[in-house]
Structures are given as structure tokens and as C-alpha cells.
Enzyme design. Structure first.
Site, PDB file in Angstrom:
ATOM      1  N   HIS A  29       4.212 -14.355 -68.796  1.00  0.00           N
ATOM      2  CA  HIS A  29       4.396 -15.410 -67.776  1.00  0.00           C
ATOM      3  C   HIS A  29       3.213 -16.630 -68.355  1.00  0.00           C
ATOM      4  O   HIS A  29       1.785 -16.257 -68.412  1.00  0.00           O
ATOM      5  CB  HIS A  29       3.712 -15.066 -66.455  1.00  0.00           C
ATOM      6  CG  HIS A  29       4.806 -14.333 -65.609  1.00  0.00           C
ATOM      7  ND1 HIS A  29       6.105 -13.990 -66.235  1.00  0.00           N
ATOM      8  CD2 HIS A  29       4.529 -13.508 -64.530  1.00  0.00           C
ATOM      9  CE1 HIS A  29       6.827 -13.031 -65.551  1.00  0.00           C
ATOM     10  NE2 HIS A  29       5.781 -12.904 -64.476  1.00  0.00           N
ATOM     11  N   ARG A  53      11.081 -19.460 -62.592  1.00  0.00           N
ATOM     12  CA  ARG A  53      11.721 -18.405 -63.502  1.00  0.00           C
ATOM     13  C   ARG A  53      12.385 -19.310 -64.780  1.00  0.00           C
ATOM     14  O   ARG A  53      12.773 -20.330 -64.408  1.00  0.00           O
ATOM     15  CB  ARG A  53      12.975 -17.790 -62.979  1.00  0.00           C
ATOM     16  CG  ARG A  53      13.370 -16.558 -63.739  1.00  0.00           C
ATOM     17  CD  ARG A  53      12.615 -15.547 -63.804  1.00  0.00           C
ATOM     18  NE  ARG A  53      12.341 -14.688 -62.492  1.00  0.00           N
ATOM     19  CZ  ARG A  53      11.339 -13.952 -62.187  1.00  0.00           C
ATOM     20  NH1 ARG A  53      10.363 -13.710 -63.226  1.00  0.00           N
ATOM     21  NH2 ARG A  53      11.439 -13.288 -61.035  1.00  0.00           N
ATOM     22  N   ASN A  79       3.746  -9.860 -68.659  1.00  0.00           N
ATOM     23  CA  ASN A  79       4.084  -9.729 -67.439  1.00  0.00           C
ATOM     24  C   ASN A  79       4.334  -8.305 -66.989  1.00  0.00           C
ATOM     25  O   ASN A  79       4.082  -7.623 -66.068  1.00  0.00           O
ATOM     26  CB  ASN A  79       4.975 -10.396 -66.875  1.00  0.00           C
ATOM     27  CG  ASN A  79       6.159 -10.271 -67.526  1.00  0.00           C
ATOM     28  OD1 ASN A  79       6.432 -10.770 -68.471  1.00  0.00           O
ATOM     29  ND2 ASN A  79       7.380 -10.051 -66.806  1.00  0.00           N
ATOM     30  N   SER A 133      19.680   8.922 -59.733  1.00  0.00           N
ATOM     31  CA  SER A 133      18.848   9.342 -61.224  1.00  0.00           C
ATOM     32  C   SER A 133      18.610  10.918 -61.216  1.00  0.00           C
ATOM     33  O   SER A 133      18.295  11.370 -62.098  1.00  0.00           O
ATOM     34  CB  SER A 133      17.874   8.577 -61.591  1.00  0.00           C
ATOM     35  OG  SER A 133      18.494   7.152 -61.804  1.00  0.00           O
ATOM     36  N   VAL A 180       9.176  -1.630 -65.657  1.00  0.00           N
ATOM     37  CA  VAL A 180       8.041  -1.291 -65.517  1.00  0.00           C
ATOM     38  C   VAL A 180       7.697   0.189 -65.783  1.00  0.00           C
ATOM     39  O   VAL A 180       6.961   0.356 -66.582  1.00  0.00           O
ATOM     40  CB  VAL A 180       7.123  -1.653 -64.107  1.00  0.00           C
ATOM     41  CG1 VAL A 180       5.826  -1.171 -64.235  1.00  0.00           C
ATOM     42  CG2 VAL A 180       7.302  -3.221 -63.812  1.00  0.00           C
ATOM     43  N   GLY A 233      10.350 -10.266 -65.261  1.00  0.00           N
ATOM     44  CA  GLY A 233       9.475 -10.228 -64.024  1.00  0.00           C
ATOM     45  C   GLY A 233      10.498  -9.734 -62.808  1.00  0.00           C
ATOM     46  O   GLY A 233      10.159  -9.273 -61.869  1.00  0.00           O
ATOM     47  N   CYS A 268       2.052  -9.639 -60.958  1.00  0.00           N
ATOM     48  CA  CYS A 268       1.890 -10.408 -62.437  1.00  0.00           C
ATOM     49  C   CYS A 268       1.451 -11.680 -62.731  1.00  0.00           C
ATOM     50  O   CYS A 268       0.572 -11.982 -63.564  1.00  0.00           O
ATOM     51  CB  CYS A 268       3.046  -9.907 -63.198  1.00  0.00           C
ATOM     52  SG  CYS A 268       4.526 -10.531 -62.385  1.00  0.00           S
TER      53      CYS A 268
HETATM   54  N1  LIG Z   1       8.810  -6.397 -63.682  1.00  0.00           N
HETATM   55  C1  LIG Z   1       7.550  -7.008 -63.432  1.00  0.00           C
HETATM   56  O1  LIG Z   1       6.934  -7.887 -64.214  1.00  0.00           O
HETATM   57  C2  LIG Z   1       6.872  -6.507 -62.507  1.00  0.00           C
HETATM   58  C3  LIG Z   1       7.463  -5.664 -61.186  1.00  0.00           C
HETATM   59  N2  LIG Z   1       6.445  -5.307 -60.476  1.00  0.00           N
HETATM   60  C4  LIG Z   1       6.744  -4.516 -59.466  1.00  0.00           C
HETATM   61  O2  LIG Z   1       7.032  -3.004 -59.880  1.00  0.00           O
HETATM   62  C5  LIG Z   1       8.137  -2.422 -59.175  1.00  0.00           C
HETATM   63  C6  LIG Z   1       9.237  -1.902 -60.048  1.00  0.00           C
HETATM   64  O3  LIG Z   1       9.955  -3.324 -60.708  1.00  0.00           O
HETATM   65  P1  LIG Z   1      10.881  -3.167 -61.857  1.00  0.00           P
HETATM   66  O4  LIG Z   1      10.494  -2.125 -62.833  1.00  0.00           O
HETATM   67  O5  LIG Z   1      10.879  -4.460 -62.455  1.00  0.00           O
HETATM   68  O6  LIG Z   1      12.050  -2.792 -61.021  1.00  0.00           O
HETATM   69  P2  LIG Z   1      13.310  -1.926 -61.637  1.00  0.00           P
HETATM   70  O7  LIG Z   1      14.648  -2.257 -60.833  1.00  0.00           O
HETATM   71  O8  LIG Z   1      13.608  -2.253 -63.015  1.00  0.00           O
HETATM   72  O9  LIG Z   1      13.123  -0.246 -61.560  1.00  0.00           O
HETATM   73  C7  LIG Z   1      12.947   0.165 -60.348  1.00  0.00           C
HETATM   74  C8  LIG Z   1      12.696   1.899 -60.453  1.00  0.00           C
HETATM   75  O10 LIG Z   1      12.514   2.109 -59.033  1.00  0.00           O
HETATM   76  C9  LIG Z   1      13.559   3.290 -58.974  1.00  0.00           C
HETATM   77  N3  LIG Z   1      14.144   3.294 -57.504  1.00  0.00           N
HETATM   78  C10 LIG Z   1      14.752   2.327 -57.022  1.00  0.00           C
HETATM   79  N4  LIG Z   1      15.427   2.921 -55.715  1.00  0.00           N
HETATM   80  C11 LIG Z   1      14.672   3.974 -55.384  1.00  0.00           C
HETATM   81  C12 LIG Z   1      14.383   4.829 -54.286  1.00  0.00           C
HETATM   82  N5  LIG Z   1      15.262   4.822 -53.440  1.00  0.00           N
HETATM   83  N6  LIG Z   1      13.948   5.887 -54.456  1.00  0.00           N
HETATM   84  C13 LIG Z   1      13.216   6.382 -55.491  1.00  0.00           C
HETATM   85  N7  LIG Z   1      12.983   5.275 -56.472  1.00  0.00           N
HETATM   86  C14 LIG Z   1      13.889   4.396 -56.683  1.00  0.00           C
HETATM   87  C15 LIG Z   1      14.493   3.069 -60.039  1.00  0.00           C
HETATM   88  O11 LIG Z   1      15.386   4.063 -60.163  1.00  0.00           O
HETATM   89  P3  LIG Z   1      16.944   4.194 -60.668  1.00  0.00           P
HETATM   90  O12 LIG Z   1      16.942   3.770 -62.068  1.00  0.00           O
HETATM   91  O13 LIG Z   1      17.399   5.685 -60.439  1.00  0.00           O
HETATM   92  O14 LIG Z   1      17.543   3.041 -59.848  1.00  0.00           O
HETATM   93  C16 LIG Z   1      13.738   2.665 -61.109  1.00  0.00           C
HETATM   94  O15 LIG Z   1      13.016   3.634 -61.688  1.00  0.00           O
HETATM   95  C17 LIG Z   1       8.413  -3.417 -58.404  1.00  0.00           C
HETATM   96  O16 LIG Z   1       7.839  -3.297 -56.991  1.00  0.00           O
HETATM   97  C18 LIG Z   1       8.203  -4.695 -58.758  1.00  0.00           C
HETATM   98  O17 LIG Z   1       8.073  -5.717 -57.717  1.00  0.00           O
HETATM   99  C19 LIG Z   1       5.022  -5.459 -60.503  1.00  0.00           C
HETATM  100  C20 LIG Z   1       4.490  -6.507 -61.474  1.00  0.00           C
HETATM  101  C21 LIG Z   1       5.379  -7.286 -62.392  1.00  0.00           C
HETATM  102  N1  LIG Z   2       7.659 -11.241 -58.710  1.00  0.00           N
HETATM  103  C1  LIG Z   2       7.437 -11.033 -60.063  1.00  0.00           C
HETATM  104  C2  LIG Z   2       7.232  -9.613 -60.608  1.00  0.00           C
HETATM  105  C3  LIG Z   2       6.994  -8.563 -59.245  1.00  0.00           C
HETATM  106  O1  LIG Z   2       7.513  -7.794 -59.201  1.00  0.00           O
HETATM  107  O2  LIG Z   2       6.043  -9.111 -58.466  1.00  0.00           O
HETATM  108  P1  LIG Z   2       5.303  -8.180 -57.330  1.00  0.00           P
HETATM  109  O3  LIG Z   2       4.788  -7.167 -57.796  1.00  0.00           O
HETATM  110  O4  LIG Z   2       4.320  -9.000 -56.693  1.00  0.00           O
HETATM  111  O5  LIG Z   2       6.402  -7.560 -56.455  1.00  0.00           O
HETATM  112  C4  LIG Z   2       8.107 -12.048 -61.242  1.00  0.00           C
HETATM  113  O6  LIG Z   2       9.075 -12.200 -60.507  1.00  0.00           O
HETATM  114  O7  LIG Z   2       7.823 -12.223 -62.438  1.00  0.00           O
END
Ligand SMILES: NC(=O)C1=CN([C@@H]2O[C@H](COP(=O)(O)OP(=O)(O)OC[C@H]3O[C@@H](n4cnc5c(N)ncnc54)[C@H](OP(=O)(O)O)[C@@H]3O)[C@@H](O)[C@H]2O)C=CC1
Ligand SMILES: N[C@@H](CC(=O)OP(=O)(O)O)C(=O)O
EC number: 1.2.1.11
Length: 344
Positions: free
Chosen positions: A242, A235, A322, A39, A14, A180, A150
Site C-alpha cells: 500500500h 484500490r 500490506n 475446510s 493473510v 488487501g 494495513c
Molecule cells: N489482506 C490484507 O491485507 C489484510 C487483511 N486483514 C484482515 O484479516 C482477515 C483475513 O483476511 P484475508 O486473509 O485477506 O481473507 P481471506 O478471505 O483470504 O481468508 C479468510 C480466512 O478465514 C477463514 N474463514 C472464513 N469463514 C470462516 C468461518 N465461518 N469460520 C472459520 N474460519 C472462516 C477462511 O477459511 P476457508 O479457506 O475455509 O474459507 C480463511 O482461512 C480479515 O479480517 C481481514 O480484514 C487485515 C489486514 C490486512
Molecule cells: N481493507 C484493507 C484490508 C483489511 O482487511 O483491512 P481490515 O483489517 O481493517 O479489515 C484493504 O483493503 O487493503
């Protein structure tokens, strides 16, 4: 006007969408990026395994990734966008709000808290009024606003458009893309030639968040909509987008033409990233499809189709991108609303 923004969790699936969407944004300028301690200290180019389909903007690629703490952030940021894992968000976001930052967050922590606006600008922009209550109760100088899950955001604008017919009950089955789950969420061995009929916690999120989004805020107090929502989440091996099969039970008995008209008439938001028309309805029964339709309206428009009258109301399919409409784009839209309403 330029608004200096920080991206929390900027290296993830995201987070990368945020970087992509904000590249040519008329107001928001990326001024800081954070990620996990592993990172922090690296350049964004080295820390992020870049996977979106446009090049990393040079000025972001050269930024040094910061730790995700109030102390590590510059003081002159106007707004933070958060896409942290929810456990990390739960720990860090309140600290940042206490330190005075306004946070527009994707993460699921606190979405259902009574004093936290869960907002889709085309559906419930007035829920930002909860921020007065939030500041009073929590003593924060900053503010926390959430966008929904999403799958929820794909369906709820369609339900908002149908509420005029007396929305009573909704059954929905989802076909959710692999993005997702984040980059390391589902392995290829699990998903190729397969469907996974379980996504942890997803059904409950759709069932509860929908009622909050469709609910009312009056005098700083939230009341939930009384619609019953039942969800089943799956999934499937599409990459982004989605798709959902919705069965809505309605008090009135509108014909499919009236439903079509109602869906396409949902008012747009007058914000830079909002599509002119939030929902497009296809007449072709085999649309929308993820690969063909997820990028409508630069990934921000919701598509619907396959409208069919049922004994209790209407059945249709809907689709949204999504990680854009369902995640980064949703937060950006909320950020634009916060600016418009004077919270930033
Ligand atoms: N994917 C989707 O469609 C959707 C996702 N979301 C929500 O958005 C959020 C991110 O999802 P997504 O991008 O898919 O996840 P990713 O695992 O791809 O990315 C996670 C991010 O958080 C960072 N991170 C992990 N651990 C820590 C920590 N301890 N302290 C600070 N930063 C940290 C990671 O950094 P690093 O690279 O250094 O590990 C990375 O930048 C989640 O809460 C997810 O549920 C919501 C809606 C939709
Ligand atoms: N659970 C959603 C993505 C997600 O991260 O949802 P939430 O933001 O509610 O944790 C999916 O799997 O497609």
C-alpha cells in the site's frame, strides 16, 4: 524456548503469510491450523489454495485443518494468531479468550474497544498495560491484542516520528494493493485498467485507529491523541504494497532534513521479526514504489520518500507490504511482544 501457536483462518491470504513467516521463526512453532467448516477435516495442502511465493512447509501441508472453536483446538497451545473475517472473529475470539487462550489478531472487530490493546511494538508497546483492565473487566484468563488496519499501520509509525513537531492534522490518500481485499475480494474485470475509489469502511478505520495508536495509556486507561485525520482510500492494480500520500500539518516548522532525520530515528523494537530501523527514507523523489520497495526488511520495513515542505507542515509518501507489515507480520511482532512482556 518454544512457543506452540495456532493459526485461525490459516488458509486465507493473510493465513498463508503467517505460515510463510513462521517457517523459520526462532521461537514460534505452528501446532494447529483452523479455517471454515468447509475446510475442516481436510489436509492443509488440500484446503489452502497456496499462493505465496515459497513452497508450503511440509509439516504444515500435512496438518489436518480444524474447526475454529475452543473445543477443536489442542489444550497445549501457548498463543493464537487470528486472521478470520471480522464477523467470525467477533464471535469466536472472545470465546477463545474466555477459554484461556492469548490471541494476537488481525481482524478489525474490537480494534477500538477501550480495553483492547491496538499495538505496533515500535509505536505504543506500553498499551499492553490495557490487558490488566481487560482481564479484570471481562473475567478472562486469556487475552486479546489487535494490530491495526494495513493502511493505518503504513502511516502511523511515520506520524509517531513526526509527533515531536506538534502533529495537528493529517490528510492522506491511499493507493492500496488488491491483496488487501483477500483472494476473492476484487475480480480481475473490476481492477485491470482501473482504480476503485472506494474501500468500504477503510477511511473511518484510518481516522480512528490512528488516534488510538498515538494516544496514551495511563493507569489502565486510554486517551486518544487529538490529531485530526482525514483519509481517502483507493484500490489500484498492484498486487502487494500500500502506497500513501500524506499531508501532515505540524505546529513547528521543521525543514525536510529535520523530517528525514526524525523519520529514520524512530526506535526499532528489540524483537526477532522487527527490522533494525522501522522507517527508511529515500532521497529519490520517485520512491518508494510498491514493486521495488515492499520487501525491504523482509516486508517489515516502512519506506518513505518525496519529502516536501508545505505551507502547513510536510508532504511525503509512505509504503508498506500490506499482508506482511500490514497483517501477518504485524501480528507476529505483537506475539513476540506478548512473549517478551510475559503475557505468553
Ligand atoms: N489482506 C490484507 O491485507 C489484510 C487483511 N486483514 C484482515 O484479516 C482477515 C483475513 O483476511 P484475508 O486473509 O485477506 O481473507 P481471506 O478471505 O483470504 O481468508 C479468510 C480466512 O478465514 C477463514 N474463514 C472464513 N469463514 C470462516 C468461518 N465461518 N469460520 C472459520 N474460519 C472462516 C477462511 O477459511 P476457508 O479457506 O475455509 O474459507 C480463511 O482461512 C480479515 O479480517 C481481514 O480484514 C487485515 C489486514 C490486512
Ligand atoms: N481493507 C484493507 C484490508 C483489511 O482487511 O483491512 P481490515 O483489517 O481493517 O479489515 C484493504 O483493503 O487493503
Amino acid at each position: 524456548m518454544s512457543v506452540r501457536v495456532g493459526l485461525l483462518g490459516a488458509t486465507g491470504a493473510v493465513g498463508q503469510r503467517f505460515v510463510q513467516l513462521l517457517e523459520d521463526h526462532p521461537t514460534f512453532e505452528i501446532a494447529a491450523v483452523t479455517a471454515s467448516p468447509e475446510s475442516a477435516g481436510k489436509s492443509y495442502r488440500d484446503a489452502a489454495k497456496w499462493r505465496v511465493d515459497t513452497p508450503i512447509p511440509d509439516h504444515v501441508a500435512e496438518m489436518t485443518v480444524r474447526e475454529t472453536t475452543p473445543e477443536a483446538l489442542p489444550d497445549d497451545l501457548d498463543l493464537l494468531f487470528s486472521s478470520l473475517p471480522s464477523g467470525v472473529g467477533a464471535a469466536v475470539e472472545p470465546e477463545l479468550c474466555r477459554a484461556g487462550y492469548v490471541v494476537s489478531s488481525n481482524s478489525s472487530n474490537e480494534r477500538m474497544a477501550e480495553d483492547v490493546p491496538l499495538t505496533i511494538p515500535e509505536v505504543n508497546p506500553d498499551h499492553l498495560d490495557l490487558l490488566e483492565t481487560q482481564r479484570e473487566e471481562r473475567g478472562w484468563d486469556g487475552a486479546l491484542v489487535k494490530n491495526p488496519n494495513c493502511s493505518t499501520i503504513t502511516m502511523v509509525p511515520t506520524l509517531a516520528a513526526l509527533d515531536q513537531f506538534g502533529l495537528e492534522r493529517v490528510h492522506v490518500a491511499t493507493l492500496q494493493a488488491v491483496s488487501g481485499a483477500g483472494y476473492s475480494g476484487v475480480t480481475s474485470m473490476e481492477i485491470i485498467d482501473n482504480v476503485l475509489p472506494h474501500i468500504g469502511g477503510e477511511e473511518a478505520k484510518m481516522e480512528t485507529e490512528s488516534r488510538k495508536l498515538l494516544g496514551d495509556v495511563e493507569n489502565g486507561e486510554l486517551s486518544l491523541h487529538d490529531v485530526d485525520v482525514s483519509a481517502s482510500c483507493n484500490r489500484v492494480p498492484s498486487l502487494d504494497g500500500h502506497l500513501e500520500n500524506v499531508f501532515a500539518e505540524l505546529d513547528a516548522n521543521p525543514d525536510p532534513e529535520a523530517v528525514h532525520e526524525a523519520l529514520e530515528s524512530l526506535d526499532g523494537a528489540d524483537l526477532p521479526s522487527a527490522p533494525d530501523q522501522p522507517i527508511h527514507v529515500f532521497a529519490d523523489p520517485d520512491r518508494p514504489q510498491p514493486r521495488l520497495d515492499r520487501m525491504r526488511g523482509k516486508g517489515m520495513q516502512i519506506s518513505a520518500g518525496g519529502l516536501r515542505e508545505t505551507a502547513e507542515g510536510v508532504q511525503y509518501n509512505c509504503l508498506a507490504h500490506n499482508t506482511i507489515r500490514g497483517a501477518a507480520g504485524a501480528s507476529v511482532l505483537n506475539g513476540e511482544l506478548l512473549v517478551e512482556e510475559g503475557w505468553v
